[in-house]
Design a protein around this motif. Structure first.
Motif, PDB file in Angstrom:
ATOM      1  N   TYR A  93       0.792  -1.222   0.000  1.00 61.57           N
ATOM      2  CA  TYR A  93       0.000   0.000   0.000  1.00 61.57           C
ATOM      3  C   TYR A  93       0.830   1.281   0.000  1.00 61.57           C
ATOM      4  N   GLU A  94       2.090   1.203   0.401  1.00 66.09           N
ATOM      5  CA  GLU A  94       2.834   2.414   0.719  1.00 66.09           C
ATOM      6  C   GLU A  94       3.866   2.838  -0.306  1.00 66.09           C
ATOM      7  N   THR A  95       4.267   1.945  -1.217  1.00 69.56           N
ATOM      8  CA  THR A  95       5.457   2.165  -2.043  1.00 69.56           C
ATOM      9  C   THR A  95       5.505   3.544  -2.686  1.00 69.56           C
ATOM     10  N   TRP A  96       4.434   3.945  -3.378  1.00 65.48           N
ATOM     11  CA  TRP A  96       4.454   5.178  -4.163  1.00 65.48           C
ATOM     12  C   TRP A  96       3.587   6.281  -3.570  1.00 65.48           C
ATOM     13  N   ILE A  97       3.202   6.184  -2.315  1.00 66.81           N
ATOM     14  CA  ILE A  97       2.387   7.257  -1.725  1.00 66.81           C
ATOM     15  C   ILE A  97       3.092   8.610  -1.811  1.00 66.81           C
ATOM     16  N   PRO A  98       4.402   8.717  -1.491  1.00 63.53           N
ATOM     17  CA  PRO A  98       5.062  10.033  -1.627  1.00 63.53           C
ATOM     18  C   PRO A  98       4.996  10.576  -3.054  1.00 63.53           C
ATOM     19  N   ALA A  99       5.058   9.693  -4.050  1.00 64.71           N
ATOM     20  CA  ALA A  99       4.973  10.146  -5.439  1.00 64.71           C
ATOM     21  C   ALA A  99       3.591  10.725  -5.732  1.00 64.71           C
ATOM     22  N   PHE A 100       2.545  10.071  -5.256  1.00 61.82           N
ATOM     23  CA  PHE A 100       1.202  10.591  -5.497  1.00 61.82           C
ATOM     24  C   PHE A 100       0.942  11.866  -4.698  1.00 61.82           C
ATOM     25  N   ALA A 101       1.551  11.990  -3.528  1.00 62.09           N
ATOM     26  CA  ALA A 101       1.437  13.238  -2.768  1.00 62.09           C
ATOM     27  C   ALA A 101       2.047  14.387  -3.564  1.00 62.09           C
ATOM     28  N   ARG A 102       3.206  14.129  -4.173  1.00 63.12           N
ATOM     29  CA  ARG A 102       3.843  15.144  -5.015  1.00 63.12           C
ATOM     30  C   ARG A 102       2.963  15.466  -6.218  1.00 63.12           C
ATOM     31  N   LEU A 103       2.401  14.457  -6.839  1.00 60.08           N
ATOM     32  CA  LEU A 103       1.532  14.659  -7.996  1.00 60.08           C
ATOM     33  C   LEU A 103       0.331  15.520  -7.618  1.00 60.08           C
ATOM     34  N   PHE A 104      -0.202  15.291  -6.429  1.00 59.82           N
ATOM     35  CA  PHE A 104      -1.354  16.073  -5.959  1.00 59.82           C
ATOM     36  C   PHE A 104      -0.967  17.531  -5.772  1.00 59.82           C
ATOM     37  N   ARG A 105       0.214  17.778  -5.220  1.00 60.61           N
ATOM     38  CA  ARG A 105       0.672  19.162  -5.049  1.00 60.61           C
ATOM     39  C   ARG A 105       0.885  19.823  -6.409  1.00 60.61           C
ATOM     40  N   GLU A 106       1.464  19.092  -7.353  1.00 55.77           N
ATOM     41  CA  GLU A 106       1.673  19.641  -8.682  1.00 55.77           C
ATOM     42  C   GLU A 106       0.347  19.924  -9.393  1.00 55.77           C
ATOM     43  N   ALA A 107      -0.695  19.210  -9.012  1.00 51.13           N
ATOM     44  CA  ALA A 107      -2.028  19.438  -9.573  1.00 51.13           C
ATOM     45  C   ALA A 107      -2.758  20.560  -8.840  1.00 51.13           C
ATOM     46  N   GLY A 108      -2.055  21.244  -7.946  1.00 50.98           N
ATOM     47  CA  GLY A 108      -2.654  22.350  -7.207  1.00 50.98           C
ATOM     48  C   GLY A 108      -3.718  21.920  -6.228  1.00 50.98           C
ATOM     49  N   GLY A 109      -3.663  20.658  -5.809  1.00 48.41           N
ATOM     50  CA  GLY A 109      -4.673  20.158  -4.879  1.00 48.41           C
ATOM     51  C   GLY A 109      -6.043  20.004  -5.505  1.00 48.41           C
ATOM     52  N   GLN A 110      -6.088  19.973  -6.833  1.00 50.16           N
ATOM     53  CA  GLN A 110      -7.354  19.839  -7.556  1.00 50.16           C
ATOM     54  C   GLN A 110      -7.542  18.386  -7.955  1.00 50.16           C
ATOM     55  N   TRP A 111      -8.601  17.762  -7.443  1.00 52.15           N
ATOM     56  CA  TRP A 111      -8.800  16.331  -7.659  1.00 52.15           C
ATOM     57  C   TRP A 111      -8.988  15.951  -9.124  1.00 52.15           C
ATOM     58  N   PRO A 112      -9.777  16.671  -9.922  1.00 55.16           N
ATOM     59  CA  PRO A 112      -9.917  16.243 -11.332  1.00 55.16           C
ATOM     60  C   PRO A 112      -8.574  16.226 -12.064  1.00 55.16           C
ATOM     61  N   GLN A 113      -7.758  17.261 -11.827  1.00 57.08           N
ATOM     62  CA  GLN A 113      -6.453  17.309 -12.475  1.00 57.08           C
ATOM     63  C   GLN A 113      -5.539  16.196 -11.952  1.00 57.08           C
ATOM     64  N   PHE A 114      -5.611  15.924 -10.655  1.00 57.15           N
ATOM     65  CA  PHE A 114      -4.808  14.848 -10.077  1.00 57.15           C
ATOM     66  C   PHE A 114      -5.161  13.510 -10.716  1.00 57.15           C
ATOM     67  N   HIS A 115      -6.447  13.200 -10.812  1.00 56.20           N
ATOM     68  CA  HIS A 115      -6.862  11.922 -11.397  1.00 56.20           C
ATOM     69  C   HIS A 115      -6.430  11.835 -12.862  1.00 56.20           C
ATOM     70  N   ARG A 116      -6.521  12.945 -13.602  1.00 53.56           N
ATOM     71  CA  ARG A 116      -6.092  12.933 -14.998  1.00 53.56           C
ATOM     72  C   ARG A 116      -4.594  12.647 -15.112  1.00 53.56           C
ATOM     73  N   ARG A 117      -3.802  13.267 -14.246  1.00 55.78           N
ATOM     74  CA  ARG A 117      -2.360  13.056 -14.305  1.00 55.78           C
ATOM     75  C   ARG A 117      -2.001  11.632 -13.871  1.00 55.78           C
ATOM     76  N   ALA A 118      -2.738  11.090 -12.909  1.00 52.57           N
ATOM     77  CA  ALA A 118      -2.502   9.703 -12.508  1.00 52.57           C
ATOM     78  C   ALA A 118      -2.819   8.760 -13.664  1.00 52.57           C
ATOM     79  N   ARG A 119      -3.855   9.094 -14.440  1.00 52.34           N
ATOM     80  CA  ARG A 119      -4.208   8.240 -15.574  1.00 52.34           C
ATOM     81  C   ARG A 119      -3.137   8.298 -16.660  1.00 52.34           C
ATOM     82  N   VAL A 120      -2.505   9.461 -16.826  1.00 54.14           N
ATOM     83  CA  VAL A 120      -1.386   9.564 -17.776  1.00 54.14           C
ATOM     84  C   VAL A 120      -0.264   8.620 -17.348  1.00 54.14           C
TER      85      VAL A 120
END
Length: 347
Positions: A300-327
């Protein structure tokens, strides 16, 4: 210690084909029986003859369910809008297995869901029989009960009575976690799937509590969980190094038990010196342990820091975060791991 439940992807009975027809029949029957027991949460909450505490818990869970779609960008469907009284402590029992001198799990592959490191059974007796069969073949085995599971959106998953043993935070967070699996799931990449869903669970819970005027979740408990997981993963690395040697099997067998004994000593020292004597993990540590016992840790934990960074780069906006995760999900596995490693390093 309650091991966190895995998504039972192989229960896609309408689309999967397992190597054993009896296993296929078992999971198909279990899934259908579960769905047949569903009651609408709204009906349970509105029924004055039902237990008041049950109605209260389910009402809050429905608020969390709405928050998941309204604020976290998670699927808006009928999952977690129904309730099932199981009459048993767990919905499934998962069988993990490894070779005697390996920490790599035996995997099982299914169409659409991909490969997973366990087999799930709706009956404990069946799970124990499968574990006994594998032990007779010389494999290490472990049977773990799961209080929740996901069919990845193929069925409308219910809230289960087994989930109500948890705190409100655990219940609500699990709903966020399992809906995240429905939002995004990559075949054959457990670390990606579980880290993504776990980040959504953690960050979603922070926002859900803030929306109700509550303080953030207790970070100390999360830190202890993470420290304990690191301790277990260290044991796994020690065993991996041991098994890579060319020592005779009798010596390996003895050294293996010595490693588990040394782990228990390290745990006791950390518990008493750093964790305030908390006995949260004692039962698991003191139970019989083998290679298979270690399999669920770290998923469960391996890439949590990476997704936290991705969320910050998405400006804390969930739609943008999910789109970037899908990329990221669309990249080949090697490229996806490289990008996640880059994100994790740029905390």
């Amino acid at each position: 210690m309650r091991l966190r439940a895995l998504a039972i992807a192989c229960l896609l009975a309408a689309t999967s084909a397992c190597s054993s027809l009896r296993y296929y029949a078992h999971v198909a029957h279990g899934q259908v029986a579960l769905l047949a027991k569903r009651e609408r949460v709204a009906a349970v909450v509105a029924d004055p003859h039902r237990d008041a505490r049950l109605r209260e818990r389910l009402a809050q869970a429905q608020q969390a369910r709405a928050f998941a779609s309204d604020r976290l960008g998670l699927p808006r469907n009928r999952s977690y809008t129904s309730y099932v009284e199981l009459g048993r402590p767990y919905v499934t029992w998962n069988v993990f297995a490894t070779a005697e001198f390996s920490v790599e799990p035996v995997t099982h592959c299914f169409p659409f869901a991909g490969c997973v490191a366990y087999l799930g059974y709706f009956e404990r007796a069946r799970a124990e029989r499968e574990a006994a069969r594998l032990r007779a073949l010389g494999e290490d085995t472990s049977v773990e009960g799961a209080a929740a599971y996901s069919t990845l959106g193929w069925f409308s998953d219910p809230i289960l009575s087994s989930m109500l043993r948890w705190s409100d935070d655990e219940l609500d967070g699990t709903i966020f976690h399992e809906l995240a699996h429905q939002e995004l799931y990559v075949r054959d990449d457990t670390a990606f799937n579980e880290s993504y869903a776990s980040f959504v669970q953690q960050q979603g819970l922070r926002e859900w509590r803030a929306a109700r005027g509550l303080p953030p979740p207790d970070e100390h408990e999360d830190e202890r969980d993470a420290a304990f997981t690191r301790l277990v993963l260290d044991l796994r690395e020690r065993l991996k190094a041991l098994y890579a040697t060319e020592r005779p099997e009798p010596e390996l067998r003895l050294a293996k038990q010595e490693e588990f004994a040394a782990f228990r000593q390290r745990y006791a020292q950390r518990r008493d010196a750093e964790w305030g004597g908390s006995r949260r993990y004692d039962a698991w540590v003191q139970a019989p342990l083998n290679n298979a016992s270690l399999v669920p840790f770290g998923l469960y934990e391996t890439w949590i820091p990476a997704f936290a960074r991705l969320f910050r780069e998405a400006g804390g906006q969930w739609p943008q975060f999910h789109r970037r995760a899908r990329v990221l999900a669309d990249l080949p596995k090697a490229g996806r791991d490289a990008e996640l490693a880059r994100l994790a390093a740029e905390r």
